[in-house]
Design a protein around this motif. Sequence first.
Motif, PDB file in Angstrom:
ATOM      1  N   ASP A 113     -22.662   6.678  24.329  1.00 43.05           N
ATOM      2  CA  ASP A 113     -22.361   7.662  23.288  1.00 43.05           C
ATOM      3  C   ASP A 113     -22.977   9.022  23.624  1.00 43.05           C
ATOM      4  O   ASP A 113     -22.387  10.069  23.334  1.00 43.05           O
ATOM      5  N   HIS A 117     -20.781  12.554  24.003  1.00 45.51           N
ATOM      6  CA  HIS A 117     -21.019  13.812  23.302  1.00 45.51           C
ATOM      7  C   HIS A 117     -21.289  14.950  24.290  1.00 45.51           C
ATOM      8  O   HIS A 117     -20.926  16.100  24.016  1.00 45.51           O
ATOM      9  N   PRO A 153     -13.881   4.210  20.992  1.00 48.31           N
ATOM     10  CA  PRO A 153     -14.393   4.439  19.630  1.00 48.31           C
ATOM     11  C   PRO A 153     -13.448   3.849  18.585  1.00 48.31           C
ATOM     12  O   PRO A 153     -12.225   3.907  18.747  1.00 48.31           O
ATOM     13  N   THR A 157     -15.334   6.119  13.856  1.00 50.49           N
ATOM     14  CA  THR A 157     -16.051   6.968  14.813  1.00 50.49           C
ATOM     15  C   THR A 157     -15.169   8.110  15.289  1.00 50.49           C
ATOM     16  O   THR A 157     -15.618   9.255  15.425  1.00 50.49           O
TER      17      THR A 157
END
Length: 267
Positions: A113, A117, A153, A157
């Motif tokens: 994750d 990002h 995801p 999410t």
Amino acid sequence: PESAQPENAKPERAQPERAQPASLFCVGDDWQAIYRFSGADVSLTTGFRQYFGPSSQNVLDQTFRFNDRIGNTATQFVSQNPEQISKEIRSLSKADKPSVSILQCEVNTKSNDFLLHQALADIDSQVRVKGRAQHTKQVSTVYILGRFWFQLPDKETLKKLNQQYPDLQIRSLSIHAAKGKEADYAILTGMSQGQHGFPASKVTSPLLEALLPVEETYPNAEERRLFYVALTRAKHKVYILADKNQPSPFVSELMGPAFDVEIVKCA
């Protein structure tokens, strides 16, 4: 009229119709043959003349989908298999820097994750800079791609990601589902090794294997083509989220000196 025919006259036989000339027109790309699991056979393309006889060939060698830096990297990777048709793909769009970026964590405890990002933040920054330069609000499409659906995801999410990055339209797709589609940017996740890695080492049951076309001799031939499909879904740039603990052999190969890729170490 029947009354006008002699009694001993034989009925006339219907003359067979003369066969009309026929032509067969096919479009195919062996580099994107990724459906052996459902019965598809890549040799129908690579060995077309063996099945259908003498034929002429027209090469579709220009693409409008991805830039030349993505195209060169993807082509170099997929063309390692000598059993595939050799071809040169020309991209209309030109890039002035590497357009395949491999993101790696320096710390093993960092999660996937975190890398996701990092990739989205970099894309968002590029989109904002472009918008300011053109004095318009830019909205770019992003595909998050995975070898398997469970690596992507979930719906909740994905909703949060779209709220967090309002200048991006983010979707998640399996690579098989993404074939034939395109986005401005693509993020490849699940890039590890193992049964559900990429290439996947999950063993097909012997019963099912007996019903499928003969497997190619080149190692991971179809998985390599699937990776090619993933790389070529993006117009501008591809981000590969590398697994530091169990790196995908495909990622390790791309990180070699022969490939035109950007390697980013994320702290």
